[in-house]
Every structure is written in structure tokens, then in C-alpha cells.
Design a protein around this motif. Structure first.
Motif, mmCIF file in Angstrom:
data_model
loop_
_atom_site.group_PDB
_atom_site.id
_atom_site.type_symbol
_atom_site.label_atom_id
_atom_site.label_comp_id
_atom_site.label_asym_id
_atom_site.label_seq_id
_atom_site.Cartn_x
_atom_site.Cartn_y
_atom_site.Cartn_z
ATOM 1 N N ALA A 226 0.823 -1.206 0.000
ATOM 2 C CA ALA A 226 0.000 0.000 0.000
ATOM 3 C C ALA A 226 0.860 1.260 0.000
ATOM 4 O O ALA A 226 0.549 2.232 -0.694
ATOM 5 N N VAL A 227 1.958 1.264 0.759
ATOM 6 C CA VAL A 227 2.842 2.427 0.795
ATOM 7 C C VAL A 227 3.550 2.582 -0.550
ATOM 8 O O VAL A 227 3.705 3.698 -1.060
ATOM 9 N N ALA A 230 1.251 4.047 -3.054
ATOM 10 C CA ALA A 230 0.810 5.403 -2.718
ATOM 11 C C ALA A 230 1.813 6.458 -3.125
ATOM 12 O O ALA A 230 1.489 7.658 -3.107
ATOM 13 N N THR A 304 -0.892 9.698 3.574
ATOM 14 C CA THR A 304 -1.731 9.069 4.589
ATOM 15 C C THR A 304 -3.064 8.620 4.004
ATOM 16 O O THR A 304 -3.531 7.493 4.239
ATOM 17 N N VAL A 307 -2.576 5.715 1.360
ATOM 18 C CA VAL A 307 -2.250 4.449 2.027
ATOM 19 C C VAL A 307 -3.500 3.867 2.678
ATOM 20 O O VAL A 307 -3.762 2.656 2.598
ATOM 21 N N THR A 311 -4.811 0.221 1.304
ATOM 22 C CA THR A 311 -4.533 -0.930 2.171
ATOM 23 C C THR A 311 -5.546 -2.062 1.985
ATOM 24 O O THR A 311 -5.151 -3.227 1.869
#
Length: 449
Positions: A226-227, A230, A304, A307, A311
Motif C-alpha cells: 500500500a505504501v 501510494a 496518509t 495508504v 490498504t
């Protein structure tokens, strides 16, 4: 009794006229002209020169196929451009488009001429975008022209080993460059933000390049999926999924969407700061603490939010590289490349279904969990030929990068995946099963049914 007639207020200059003026100002700069010349000529010279050499850049994606097809050249160019050229281009163009007025002290003259900060911002942003599009187009066209002139319009081997026809390869090369426009726009938006917020400070000019370098370093780390997705620079890598069958559309679409969100947000914040700027001062070295705080909060907030949204899509907090995915990717690529080797050696043709290729992969020890990137992956590939009872096996050592790309190196038997030359229609080429590139899709496969 006398009457005084007030002169009517002069009309504001249209955006189109201000845009043409800003575009002429940009193109008149000697460094922009040099960049235009370099982008339209250098890739062709580089690709044509490398394609004629005996040693190829095999550490670069599609570099090992530059002798075989002209369509590998623009993809090698794209890999280099995404890492170095495009961040530097956005720094020079977008990172300086507002700061140049601060250095020259010409804001008052521009405001008197145009009479609208909104139109000034729109004109400068559109002019910078136009120059960047011309530069990116030059890189793509020049790389393709150099490859086609030096090697020819021939089929391209994809990242799963299947053969792409010249027409299909041309379409996917075009799509790959179009996908790379999204992170380029994100860096351009960051450049506009730095140019507005930091004024004459050289940090505004360097900001897109520094952000791109930070994202490259982050992509080399074992981050959660996810990071990784992103980060706006992921689209510089996710175009790899276009060259697999089926296309790995999930990471590609996510990477493009995230980059476009960053581009819009950074440009909107740059406009917000520009419209609230005080132009009465003789010089501008930055918009103050508020601008710096807003500029720092933007990437943190975007990261933020993205992500959090990605997720659930990523399915897990891990790397996205698992044993089953690696085994499927290696088996698929081996089956396609085995057929290619069969054709080059003039052996009877077989289909992937007849081969029944399977792969068993681990990280060299039962104590090590078979997941995540690393150069310690080992795969044993098995297959069956029609009418032959014995099962063929071949061993590969894999080096899997955190972004899912891997290089498989043949480790025997020599007759299958060792180094030897194969005579092809384009000349002697290394055994296609000796070393090959592949790509593991980081997102979970879509459920069927």
C-alpha cells in the motif's frame, strides 16, 4: 463648469494571449532549446549505438532484447527517463517558471500587462506543461526511431516470455509512455509549488529532482504494498505490467491515478499560494513559514490518505511477493520461452498446454519464509514433452526486486538453460532460456466468479 471623463479600464489580457507570451519566453531560453535538441536527438543516437554493440545493458529492463527488435529501444529509454531524465526536466522547466520572475524582478511589469494573477498562473502552468509534453514526446519518438532504424520493426518478447507482434509492441510502447506522463505531471506540480513557495531560492528548482530521488530510494526498500503504490513515482515502474499476459492492470491503474491526484493537489496548492502572494516587495525569497508548512503537510496528507485507501486493495501489509505468485510467473515465462527456443532450434513445435510447466520456488532453506524480495530465491522448473515419459527439470536462481521485477539466471542443465548461441533470422543470439526478466504482480489476483 467642466466635466472630467474617466478613461475606461483596460480589458484584461486573455489567457490564450498570455499563454503564447509565456511559451515564447520559455522557448527563448537557451537551456530549454538545448533540452529540446537533446530530447529529440540523444535517445536515437544512444539506442542506435547500443543496438550495434556486442554488449547490451542487460541490467535494464528490455535491454537484453535490443539486438532482436527496435521496440526495445524506447522502453530502455523510458526506464532511464523515469529514473533521471524526467525529474531533471521537470526541475528545469516547472521548477523555475515562477522563480525566474523573482530573479529578474519583473513581476510588476507582468502584472501591469496581464492584470490578473489568475491568468498569469494559468498561462505559466500551461506553458510549462506544453514544453514538458514536447520534451517527453521527443524522448519517446527519438528512442523508437533509433531502435527501428538500427534493428528493425520486429516482434518483442514480453515480461512473461510471450511474443508481441510489431503492431502490438508499438501500441504497448505508446501506452507505456502515456502512463509515464502521470508521474511526470506529479513532479511538474511539485515543481510549480516549489517555484511559487520558495521564490528565488535554488531549492525550488531542485525540489522535483529531490522528491523523485527520495521516491526512487523508497522503491528500493521493502515497503508494504500500500505504501509503495501510494508514492506518485510508482507509475514510472508499473508500466511493466503492460508487457505481461494478461496485462497487470491493477498496479498500473493505481499508480497512474495516484500520480494524477498528486499532480492536481500540488498544482492547486501552488495556485492558492500564488494568488495570496504580496507583489509589492522588490524581491521574494519564499512565501514564509505558512507556505513551507502547507507544502510539507501536502505530501504527508496525500500519503496518509492514499495508504488508507489502498490498504484494503493490497490485501495485506506485506511486500506482495509470495511463493505462489513467483512460481506462476516463472512457470509462465519458461513455457513461452521454451517455445521460442524450440522454434529457433528448428524442433517440433509444442504448446504451453502440452508442456505442463510447473515451478517449485523457495528461498534456499525451509527456515526462511518464501516471500519478499531478495537474490536468494531458487526455482526448479519441471515440464513434460508429448510422447516422452521422462520429466524435464531446470534450475534457476532468482533476484527479485522490491517492486516485483525479477531476473532469472539459468543454473543447469547446460543443454536447457546454459549459455550458448542460437542462430536466428536476425543473427546469433544467446539462448532465450539462459537469462530472462519477469514481473510479479504485487496486488492480489482478481477473484473469478
Amino acid at each position: 463648469m467642466t466635466t472630467t471623463t474617466l478613461a475606461p479600464a483596460a480589458p484584461r489580457v486573455p489567457v490564450t494571449r498570455a499563454y503564447r507570451f509565456e511559451l515564447v519566453k520559455l522557448v527563448a531560453q537557451w537551456r530549454i532549446r538545448l533540452l529540446l535538441l537533446a530530447c529529440w536527438l540523444a535517445p536515437a543516437v544512444f539506442v542506435a549505438g547500443v543496438s550495434r554493440q556486442g554488449t547490451l545493458p542487460t541490467d535494464t529492463l528490455f535491454g537484453r532484447w535490443m539486438h532482436a527488435t527496435g521496440w526495445a529501444g524506447p522502453l530502455v529509454t523510458l526506464g532511464f527517463a523515469g529514473s533521471w531524465a524526467l525529474p531533471l526536466l521537470t526541475s528545469v522547466v516547472a521548477g523555475d517558471v515562477f522563480a525566474a520572475e523573482d530573479r529578474l524582478g519583473t513581476w510588476r511589469h507582468l502584472l501591469v500587462a496581464v492584470r490578473s494573477p489568475r491568468r498569469i498562473f494559468a498561462a505559466k502552468a500551461l506553458a510549462a506543461l506544453t514544453v514538458l509534453l514536447v520534451l517527453v514526446t521527443g524522448l519517446a519518438v527519438s528512442g523508437a526511431a533509433g531502435g527501428l532504424l538500427a534493428v528493425g520493426n520486429r516482434p518483442l518478447v514480453g515480461l512473461d516470455g510471450h511474443l508481441l507482434s510489431p503492431g502490438d509492441a508499438a501500441l504497448k510502447v505508446l501506452l507505456a509512455w502515456l502512463c509515464a506522463l502521470a508521474p511526470t505531471l506529479a513532479l511538474a506540480g511539485i515543481g510549480l509549488l516549489g517555484s511559487v513557495a520558495l521564490g528565488r531560492s535554488p531549492m525550488g528548482l531542485l525540489l522535483p529532482a529531490l522528491v523523485a530521488l527520495a521516491m526512487q530510494l523508497a522503491q528500493l526498500m521493502p515497503l508494504p504494498v500500500a505504501v509503495r503504490l501510494a508514492l506518485p513515482g510508482y507509475a514510472f515502474l508499473s508500466w511493466n505490467g503492460l508487457f505481461t499476459g494478461p496485462v497487470q492492470a491493477g498496479p498500473l491503474l493505481v499508480g497512474v491515478a495516484v500520480a494524477l491526484v498528486w499532480a492536481v493537489a500540488a498544482t492547486a496548492l501552488a495556485r492558492f499560494l500564488f494568488l495570496r502572494r504580496d507583489f509589492t516587495g522588490p524581491a521574494h525569497d519564499g512565501s514564509g513559514r505558512r507556505a513551507l508548512v502547507l507544502g510539507a503537510l501536502l505530501p504527508a496528507a496525500l500519503l496518509t490518505v492514499t495508504v488508507g485507501v489502498l490498504t484494503p486493495t493490497a490485501g495485506a501489509a506485506g511486500s506482495g511477493i509470495g511463493q505462489d505468485k513467483v512460481q506462476r510467473s516463472v512457470a509462465t515465462a519458461f513455457a513461452h520461452l521454451y517455445r521460442l527456443q524450440t522454434a529457433e532450434l528448428n524442433r517440433p513445435d509444442v504448446t504451453e498446454a502440452q508442456l505442463h510447466v510447473t515451478a517449485a520456488c523457495d528461498k534456499g532453506s525451509d527456515r526462511v519464509e518464501p516471500e519478499g524480495p531478495g537474490n536468494d530465491w531458487r526455482c526448479v522448473v519441471s515440464w513434460r514433452l508429448p510422447g516422452v515419459e521422462a520429466t524435464g527439470t531446470a534450475v534457476y536462481q532468482l533476484d527479485i526486486a522490491p517492486d516485483g521485477r525479477f531476473v532469472a539466471d539459468g543454473d543447469g542443465p547446460k543443454e536447457v538453460n546454459g549459455y550458448f548461441l542460437v542462430r536466428t533470422s536476425t543473427g546469433d543470439e544467446p539462448n532465450p532460456l539462459w537469462q530472462f526478466d519477469g514481473n510479479v504482480e504485487l496486488l492480489p489476483a482478481p477473484s473469478k466468479g
